[in-house]
Design an enzyme around this catalytic site. Structure first.
Site, PDB file in Angstrom:
ATOM      1  N   GLN A 157       0.851  -1.196   0.000  1.00 54.73           N
ATOM      2  CA  GLN A 157       0.000   0.000   0.000  1.00 54.73           C
ATOM      3  C   GLN A 157       0.887   1.246   0.000  1.00 54.73           C
ATOM      4  O   GLN A 157       0.396   2.353  -0.206  1.00 54.73           O
ATOM      5  CB  GLN A 157      -0.894   0.032   1.242  1.00 54.73           C
ATOM      6  CG  GLN A 157      -1.883  -1.117   1.345  1.00 54.73           C
ATOM      7  CD  GLN A 157      -2.575  -1.118   2.674  1.00 54.73           C
ATOM      8  OE1 GLN A 157      -3.543  -0.389   2.891  1.00 54.73           O
ATOM      9  NE2 GLN A 157      -2.086  -1.934   3.597  1.00 54.73           N
ATOM     10  N   ASN A 158       2.181   1.041   0.264  1.00 59.79           N
ATOM     11  CA  ASN A 158       3.091   2.185   0.382  1.00 59.79           C
ATOM     12  C   ASN A 158       3.406   2.758  -0.982  1.00 59.79           C
ATOM     13  O   ASN A 158       3.455   2.032  -1.979  1.00 59.79           O
ATOM     14  CB  ASN A 158       4.390   1.758   1.093  1.00 59.79           C
ATOM     15  CG  ASN A 158       4.104   1.242   2.497  1.00 59.79           C
ATOM     16  OD1 ASN A 158       3.059   1.534   3.081  1.00 59.79           O
ATOM     17  ND2 ASN A 158       5.006   0.439   3.028  1.00 59.79           N
TER      18      ASN A 158
ATOM     19  N   HIS B 106      -1.369   1.611  -4.214  1.00 59.29           N
ATOM     20  CA  HIS B 106      -1.806   3.006  -4.075  1.00 59.29           C
ATOM     21  C   HIS B 106      -0.938   3.980  -4.838  1.00 59.29           C
ATOM     22  O   HIS B 106      -0.953   5.173  -4.562  1.00 59.29           O
ATOM     23  CB  HIS B 106      -1.870   3.385  -2.584  1.00 59.29           C
ATOM     24  CG  HIS B 106      -2.901   2.600  -1.838  1.00 59.29           C
ATOM     25  ND1 HIS B 106      -2.939   2.508  -0.465  1.00 59.29           N
ATOM     26  CD2 HIS B 106      -3.929   1.820  -2.272  1.00 59.29           C
ATOM     27  CE1 HIS B 106      -3.944   1.735  -0.095  1.00 59.29           C
ATOM     28  NE2 HIS B 106      -4.554   1.291  -1.182  1.00 59.29           N
TER      29      HIS B 106
HETATM   30  N1  APR Z   1       6.760  -1.893  12.459  1.00 61.68           N
HETATM   31  C1  APR Z   1       5.622  -2.502  12.013  1.00 61.68           C
HETATM   32  N2  APR Z   1       4.399  -1.914  12.058  1.00 61.68           N
HETATM   33  C2  APR Z   1       4.344  -0.674  12.596  1.00 61.68           C
HETATM   34  C3  APR Z   1       5.479   0.030  13.072  1.00 61.68           C
HETATM   35  C4  APR Z   1       6.729  -0.640  12.981  1.00 61.68           C
HETATM   36  N3  APR Z   1       7.861  -0.062  13.420  1.00 61.68           N
HETATM   37  N4  APR Z   1       5.063   1.250  13.521  1.00 61.68           N
HETATM   38  C5  APR Z   1       3.722   1.306  13.327  1.00 61.68           C
HETATM   39  N5  APR Z   1       3.285   0.151  12.778  1.00 61.68           N
HETATM   40  C6  APR Z   1       1.928  -0.238  12.393  1.00 61.68           C
HETATM   41  C7  APR Z   1       0.817   0.401  13.208  1.00 61.68           C
HETATM   42  O1  APR Z   1       0.573  -0.349  14.396  1.00 61.68           O
HETATM   43  C8  APR Z   1      -0.343   0.293  12.227  1.00 61.68           C
HETATM   44  O2  APR Z   1      -1.000  -0.956  12.317  1.00 61.68           O
HETATM   45  O3  APR Z   1       1.724   0.198  11.074  1.00 61.68           O
HETATM   46  C9  APR Z   1       0.333   0.404  10.863  1.00 61.68           C
HETATM   47  C10 APR Z   1       0.162   1.780  10.237  1.00 61.68           C
HETATM   48  O4  APR Z   1      -1.200   1.937   9.927  1.00 61.68           O
HETATM   49  P1  APR Z   1      -1.610   3.144   8.982  1.00 61.68           P
HETATM   50  O5  APR Z   1      -0.901   4.377   9.443  1.00 61.68           O
HETATM   51  O6  APR Z   1      -3.100   3.138   8.895  1.00 61.68           O
HETATM   52  O7  APR Z   1      -0.963   2.782   7.578  1.00 61.68           O
HETATM   53  P2  APR Z   1      -1.566   1.816   6.481  1.00 61.68           P
HETATM   54  O8  APR Z   1      -2.305   0.673   7.097  1.00 61.68           O
HETATM   55  O9  APR Z   1      -0.449   1.478   5.558  1.00 61.68           O
HETATM   56  O10 APR Z   1      -2.611   2.785   5.717  1.00 61.68           O
HETATM   57  C11 APR Z   1      -3.267   2.243   4.610  1.00 61.68           C
HETATM   58  O11 APR Z   1      -4.293   4.384   4.183  1.00 61.68           O
HETATM   59  O12 APR Z   1      -4.247   6.649   3.995  1.00 61.68           O
HETATM   60  C12 APR Z   1      -4.169   5.476   3.293  1.00 61.68           C
HETATM   61  O13 APR Z   1      -3.154   5.274   1.217  1.00 61.68           O
HETATM   62  C13 APR Z   1      -2.866   5.347   2.575  1.00 61.68           C
HETATM   63  O14 APR Z   1      -1.714   3.308   2.018  1.00 61.68           O
HETATM   64  C14 APR Z   1      -2.311   4.042   3.085  1.00 61.68           C
HETATM   65  C15 APR Z   1      -3.539   3.335   3.613  1.00 61.68           C
END
Ligand code: APR
Length: 233
Positions: free
Chosen positions: A88-89, A106
């Site tokens: 998703q990154n 994305h």
């Molecule tokens: N290692 C592993 N996981 C981690 C770490 C780490 N060091 N730090 C934080 N996390 C976890 C958090 O606990 C959380 O579950 O990463 C996740 C981040 O969640 P989000 O910020 O919601 O990111 P993501 O799930 O990738 O978002 C999905 O949302 O806004 C849209 O397009 C954007 O691709 C993104 C999508």
């Protein structure tokens, strides 16, 4: 003899230890930016300059970031598995770590595409970030971030579902599992395929799915998982 297929779905958490902000953790991107103004189709129509500035700031942050040991551990697993990363990154850290197969759901931060011709895509390099906010292509077209905005379809989701349905092992790393269709991928796994979920603060997953939760940061979680999958660390 073909290697077994390992499919990995990664979210912002895998890049957190590279210094890239996640979205929904404390002090995350969406705490500091109005998401529907900077990451939605309506927002881009309303104020393209603001959107270009937002993505340019993220590009500059990305230039200072490097792949971390979790990205590298996924590359290492290519010795034992055919590895397919679905991310998703929008950062390019999987690619910069040397990962062979990366599918972006994305979009890609370092790319821009024509507003009028979606097949015309340019990859930005550092000097483009210093001069213009990447609003015009070399061909003069008005450009937009090569990002899937909220309110837009996810073109690569069919390919992602196909990959997950072929997985012999499925791993989810660092995602809050709140954004669909990406969050739904784990439901396309074959019944006999083990699922691992690495996250220090994992989202709730129905116990019936039998997911092996590794409650750890990505780098530590990948050390644990690599030992489990290959016997070596
Ligand atoms: N290692 C592993 N996981 C981690 C770490 C780490 N060091 N730090 C934080 N996390 C976890 C958090 O606990 C959380 O579950 O990463 C996740 C981040 O969640 P989000 O910020 O919601 O990111 P993501 O799930 O990738 O978002 C999905 O949302 O806004 C849209 O397009 C954007 O691709 C993104 C999508």
């Amino acid at each position: 003899m073909d290697k077994p297929i390992l499919v990995v779905s990664t979210g912002a958490g895998i890049s957190a230890e590279s210094g890239i902000k996640t979205f929904r953790d404390a002090d995350g991107l969406w705490e500091n930016y109005p998401v529907m103004q900077v990451a939605s189709a309506d927002g881009f129509r309303r104020d393209p300059e603001l959107v270009h500035e937002f993505y340019n700031a993220r590009r500059k942050a990305l230039l200072d970031a490097k792949p971390n040991d979790a990205h590298k551990a996924l590359v290492e697993l290519e010795k034992y598995y055919d590895v397919y990363v679905i991310t998703q990154n929008v950062d390019d850290l999987h690619e910069r770590a040397g990962q062979k197969n990366v599918l972006h759901l994305h979009g890609e931060l370092m790319k821009i595409r024509s507003v009028t011709n979606p097949d015309y895509v340019e990859t930005l390099d550092i000097d483009r970030l210093e001069t213009t906010p990447a609003t015009r292509g070399r061909n003069g077209d008005l450009m937009r971030p090569h990002i899937v905005f909220f309110q837009e379809p996810v073109p690569n989701i069919e390919k992602a579902v196909e990959l997950v349905s072929q997985a012999d092992v499925f791993v989810v790393i660092g995602t809050s599992l709140v954004v669909y269709p990406a969050a739904g991928l784990l439901h396309y796994v074959r019944p006999d395929t083990p699922i691992y979920y690495i996250d220090p603060n994992p989202a709730d997953i129905p116990a019936a799915l039998g997911v092996h939760i590794i409650k750890a940061k990505a780098t530590e979680g990948m050390r644990i998982l690599s030992r489990e999958l290959t016997g070596s660390v």
